[in-house]
Design an enzyme around this catalytic site. Sequence first.
Site, short mmCIF file in Angstrom:
data_model
loop_
_atom_site.label_atom_id
_atom_site.label_comp_id
_atom_site.label_asym_id
_atom_site.label_seq_id
_atom_site.Cartn_x
_atom_site.Cartn_y
_atom_site.Cartn_z
N ASP A 81 0.79 -1.24 0.00
CA ASP A 81 0.00 0.00 0.00
C ASP A 81 0.83 1.30 0.00
O ASP A 81 1.79 1.41 0.75
CB ASP A 81 -0.87 0.07 1.26
CG ASP A 81 -1.51 -1.24 1.62
OD1 ASP A 81 -1.41 -2.19 0.85
OD2 ASP A 81 -2.10 -1.31 2.72
N1 DQQ Z 1 -2.16 -3.79 3.92
C1 DQQ Z 1 -3.57 -3.91 3.94
C2 DQQ Z 1 -3.97 -3.02 5.05
C3 DQQ Z 1 -2.91 -3.23 6.05
C4 DQQ Z 1 -1.69 -3.36 5.20
C5 DQQ Z 1 -4.21 -3.56 2.63
C6 DQQ Z 1 -0.67 -4.33 5.72
O1 DQQ Z 1 -5.24 -3.29 5.57
O2 DQQ Z 1 -2.78 -2.17 6.97
O3 DQQ Z 1 -3.48 -4.04 1.55
O4 DQQ Z 1 0.47 -4.36 4.91
#
Ligand code: DQQ
Length: 585
Positions: free
Chosen positions: A64
């Site tokens: 992300d």
């Molecule tokens: N990636 C998810 C989120 C979390 C993060 C979404 C963990 O919900 O915080 O891709 O790497």
Amino acid sequence: MQSNIFLIVNGTLTMETQKVFALAYLCWIACLLPVICQEDFNTVGSTVERTAYHFQPPKNWMNDPNGPMFYKGLYHLFYQYNPKAAVWGNIVWGHAVSKDLINWKSLEFAIIPSEWYDIKGCWSGSATLLSGENPVILYTGWDNSSRQVQNMVVPQNSSDPYLRKWMKIPENPIIVPDNGINGSSFRDPTTAWLGKDGRWRILVGNKEDQHHNGRALLYISKDFVHWTKKKHPLHSSKKTGMWECPDFYPVAKLGKLGLDTSTNGPDVKHVLKVSLDDTKYEYYTVGTYFTGIDIYVPDNTSADNKYGLRYDYGKFYASKTFFDNHKKRRILWGWINESDSMQDDIAKGWSGVQAIPRTIWLDNASKSQLVQWPVSKLESLHGHKIYKENINLDTGSTIEIAGLTAAQADVEVSFNLPSLADVEKMDANLDAQQLCSQDGAATKTIVGPFGLLVLASKDLAEQTAVFFRVGVHQNKMKVLMCSDQSRSSLKTDVDKTTYGSFVSFSFNQKSISLRVLVDHSIVESFGEGGKTCITARVYPNQAIGEDAHLYLFNNGVSSVTASKLTAWDMVSSQQPSHTIRAYEL
Ligand code: DQQ
């Protein structure tokens, strides 16, 4: 405290001390170097799939985009990053800065696991500029008992435009899952906005376990450190599962300018976007935020569930916007995940790319959907240009656009539509993606498919087709936009799902436009000026480098004219590479 001097006998280190030093040295090499002092960023994986102008660290796993902001003349992008492998795990916040959102320099990791409340990972979160100038970041920590909790960091030195060092505040964790909240579904705090009452508000993604309803929990604070949960969520939707990475922001009813996240009023609508953990798709609604009661009500113009509107109908997840107060626009970042296997990612040494940042605004005509367009600075990478007009595309034609670095290009084309008096009736029981998947680019209807074949081998055995079809679906004339990956690679162990969506289109118009960004293994497509976007991750093994080609095609019965085609070679941009010092920028 015992001083080191006492451990030296006759000018030499005692055996005990040597052991201690040796152990400390080993620990430093083994543990601190990769995480605190940054990994060795110079070991760049060299595979043909690496992109040239999309944001991509030299190696390992990235997911992300986190906490984007503009601060003291620099754009900041943080990202979920595994410093140790090309698979998810050991998550830290990578950090890079840019003057233009296109060319990037790496900085030290901004947040790394160090305390009981984030020791298992520093997960997604957002930045807020308090009073327009003091940055704070809220992020999710995975704590030592595997709960998700919300934490805060502030810059050690806010006069540093690079914001290199971030400090965890002593009050952490500032929000914990209490009163029946499932601690494993409680994450990804948003950028905060200020209510009329002078209090800050944030959302935290969650699901209500019993009914599997996704929801955006609302927290309120006077001082940004102490937060109280509102009794009701800002919004929830039935059976949508865990809502990851919520994003909530205002958009202007008129014009394309972005708005500060705290803006509200009669000229404003609000957007709530959520990333659905169950499907790994995102959807958004446009609606009204009733500030007095702190409730968001989506308009009834699209479904409030997994069938709703999407920023991108291909690979695009965990996205986040920010208000760029420098250029008064709202910018969208999204993670393009891989379509190959985990084994392939390990072999190539990296996984995950960020989409080109997009300016995002409300479609002024319909006011019911968003429009996205690559940030204008991308054009600074334009190299050699090709321009052509009025290319007639008879049925079955495939016309090469030669003289281009087709593996690394930006292509814009407008098609004049033929008569639509007698178009195909599309199967009313199928949705857009299913219609696109039926026969892909090889199908023949009265109007379409017509469009571009990108990353195509000379014999067309490999090709990614991005195209339109026009037909009647559920008694309405519609334009279908598809990205057909079924022949994108001769490799067999990659996901070749074909993506598609209907395009919001006014049939008074005589032409329709398509822009495609091709970057070796990414095909990022913008239909009709950014009303429909589809990003694909492809892994050609013949259509690579000089052996990649670009074609216009039309498989429909009716002839179509490409009234204008402009294509550019793209120069490579500066990507996050190694740890740098401020003076190098
Ligand atoms: N990636 C998810 C989120 C979390 C993060 C979404 C963990 O919900 O915080 O891709 O790497």
